[in-house]
Scaffold this motif. Structure first.
Motif, PDB file in Angstrom:
ATOM      1  N   PRO A   1       0.817  -1.210   0.000  1.00 40.52           N
ATOM      2  CA  PRO A   1       0.000   0.000   0.000  1.00 40.52           C
ATOM      3  C   PRO A   1       0.856   1.269   0.000  1.00 40.52           C
ATOM      4  O   PRO A   1       1.892   1.331   0.668  1.00 40.52           O
ATOM      5  N   GLN A   2       0.406   2.266  -0.765  1.00 42.80           N
ATOM      6  CA  GLN A   2       1.116   3.543  -0.869  1.00 42.80           C
ATOM      7  C   GLN A   2       0.111   4.693  -0.739  1.00 42.80           C
ATOM      8  O   GLN A   2      -1.076   4.558  -1.026  1.00 42.80           O
ATOM      9  N   MET A   3       0.665   5.860  -0.313  1.00 38.45           N
ATOM     10  CA  MET A   3      -0.153   7.082  -0.221  1.00 38.45           C
ATOM     11  C   MET A   3       0.379   8.121  -1.225  1.00 38.45           C
ATOM     12  O   MET A   3       1.592   8.275  -1.385  1.00 38.45           O
ATOM     13  N   ILE A   4      -0.538   8.812  -1.867  1.00 41.43           N
ATOM     14  CA  ILE A   4      -0.176   9.872  -2.817  1.00 41.43           C
ATOM     15  C   ILE A   4      -0.373  11.212  -2.118  1.00 41.43           C
ATOM     16  O   ILE A   4      -1.490  11.562  -1.701  1.00 41.43           O
ATOM     17  N   GLU A   5       0.698  11.967  -1.980  1.00 39.44           N
ATOM     18  CA  GLU A   5       0.642  13.290  -1.360  1.00 39.44           C
ATOM     19  C   GLU A   5       0.988  14.352  -2.401  1.00 39.44           C
ATOM     20  O   GLU A   5       1.897  14.159  -3.218  1.00 39.44           O
TER      21      GLU A   5
END
Length: 504
Positions: free
Chosen positions: A331-335
């Protein structure tokens, strides 16, 4: 000389008696002395003729002939002498008569000239016109005033009075023509407002609103413009003049009276089929041309007003994306980082975003599978940055792929009575439930598929049911998931959650 009718003594050369008006006739009068001389000469001539008869009886023929010749000569000389005297007297009387006649002619000519000069007097004709008008004889009043203006055509007061007489006499078209001539040549005329009043009242009675509009466009009398404003159609007023602006602007348009303002933004000529102005026109960055015209309630159209605007606002800084493009297995987060005076909008299919696209507000979960993000920053002036694109691939090495994991989920839902079959049919409803893996979630060393449920009704429309499930990618253990925030979930085993729901 004495008047033969009243006996009053007349001045020399007078042909009319000033007392009784009798005309004096000039008749030559012969001298009495000359008449006596003529009578004596004739008597002497008769006597000589008698003597001649006597001589003829007493003398010889020769003597008689000589005497006869002498008498004849004497008679001829006397005759011619008398004749010369008569001619001289007649000529003198004829000359005197001609002198009197000439003097009378000169006097008559002077009287006629004075009367003619009087008829050709502007003041005389003007006064007669006023007198006739006072007696409501406007036909003669018009005639006198027309003759007066033929003498002095530049008198604007007389022209204006003639226009009034025309109107009183029922000559309305002549009235209109003359009033319009006064307005054209009398730019400094002190009664110009009264001329406008009279002319416009005529056109109002005729309901000739277009002509009224044309007159008011060129009217330089503020009182008249204000009085007849509702009939006028002036160019629309812009709250801002065209030019260069370095900030976002809005344009308002206004007519001078009740009516409608039509406008275009593509530089075309506005018509009644064009945009109707109702709210301010917001101009974003770029070049703009607004053309507008006003139409009042009487259908009178104004001329077109055109304004050009160049809105040049500084381009905002491109948004900065923290997660680079690539393939990810966890899982990854886009900022996204951007300046405070901008908002960031994005799409997930690679299309160019705008203010109507999804708005970025907080870090986002990286979607499962392949996604093509496009980001743009837009400031308050509606100026956009360049588009920043990212391409991601989120996949996981697992014992249960997506299709197998979803099959496990459907089987469990059927066993729990939530679904009628694995096709997703729902009890007592005509639609079906659909399930989609949207992202991954990691808790410790375990990775889960995050599955969202949606109900698709009989019309084909999908509705989010707010039910979220988590499936372990390696064990296929099933959980109910509750989203706390982006990238964070609370998991409860599916069996426990189902028992709790049944007890409730």
């Amino acid at each position: 000389m004495i008047c033969p009718k009243c006996g009053k003594e007349l001045e020399e050369g007078k042909l009319l008696c000033e007392n009784c008006g009798e005309e004096i006739k000039m008749v030559p009068i012969f001298d009495i002395e000359l008449e006596d001389q003529l009578r004596e000469s004739i008597s002497s001539l008769l006597e000589d003729m008698a003597a001649e008869d006597l001589i003829e009886d007493s003398c010889k023929e020769k003597t008689k002939q000589e005497l006869n010749g002498t008498v004849k000569k004497t008679m001829i000389r006397k005759y011619f002498s008398i004749l010369s005297m008569i001619r001289l007297r007649f000529r003198l009387m004829l000359i005197a008569f001609l002198i009197v006649l000439l003097a009378g002619g000169i006097l008559f000519a002077n009287i006629h000239a004075r009367n003619k000069n009087k008829d050709n007097s502007f003041a005389y004709q003007y006064e007669n016109a006023v007198e006739c008008a006072e007696q409501e004889n406007y036909t003669d009043a018009v005639g006198h005033l027309e003759r007066a203006l033929a003498i002095e055509s530049d008198d604007l007061d007389a022209r204006f009075l003639l226009a009034k007489y025309y109107d009183k006499n029922g000559q309305q078209q002549s009235t209109i023509t003359l009033l319009e001539e006064i307005l054209e040549i009398g730019t400094e005329y002190s009664h110009r407002d009264e001329v406008y009043d009279m002319l416009l009242d005529i056109y109002v009675d005729r309901s000739d609103y277009n002509r009224i509009g044309d007159l008011l466009k060129d009217c330089d009398v503020s009182r008249i413009v204000s009085k007849y404003n509702k009939y006028a159609a002036f160019k629309p007023k812009f709250n801002k003049q065209g030019g260069l602006y370095d900030e976002l602007i809005s344009i308002t348009l206004a007519g001078n009276a009740p009516g409608v303002v039509y406008y275009t933004l593509d530089n075309s000529i506005p018509t009644k089929d064009s945009l109707v102005y109702e709210t301010p026109i917001l101009l974003e960055a770029g070049d703009h041309v607004i053309r507008a015209k006003f139409v009042n309630v009487y259908g009178v159209e104004s001329e077109i007003e055109t304004q050009s605007y160049q809105v040049h606002v500084a381009t905002p800084v491109d948004p900065v994306i923290r997660l680079d493009s690539g393939t990810y297995h966890t899982p990854q987060m886009i900022e996204v980082y951007h300046s405070k005076d901008t908002n960031v909008y994005y799409t997930v299919d690679g299309s160019t975003p705008d203010r109507h696209s999804l708005r970025y507000t907080e870090p986002m979960e990286l979607p499962y599978g392949t996604s093509n993000f496009a980001f743009i920053a837009i400031n308050e002036a509606k100026v956009s940055s360049d588009v920043v694109k990212r391409t991601y691939q989120l996949e996981v090495q697992a014992n249960f792929d997506v299709d197998l994991a979803l099959q496990v989920l459907r089987n469990n839902l059927c066993a729990g009575g939530i679904l009628l079959n694995v096709e997703g049919n729902v009890p007592e409803r005509f639609g079906v439930n659909q399930y989609e893996v949207r992202t991954l979630y990691q808790e410790g060393e375990n990775i889960f598929y995050i599955v969202y449920e949606a109900y698709k009704d009989s019309t084909g429309r999908a509705h989010d049911t707010n039910e979220i499930y988590a499936i372990d990618v390696n064990t296929a253990d099933l959980y109910k998931a509750y989203k706390i925030q982006e990238g964070e979930y609370s998991l409860r085993p599916f069996e426990e959650d189902s028992i709790a729901s049944t007890e409730e």
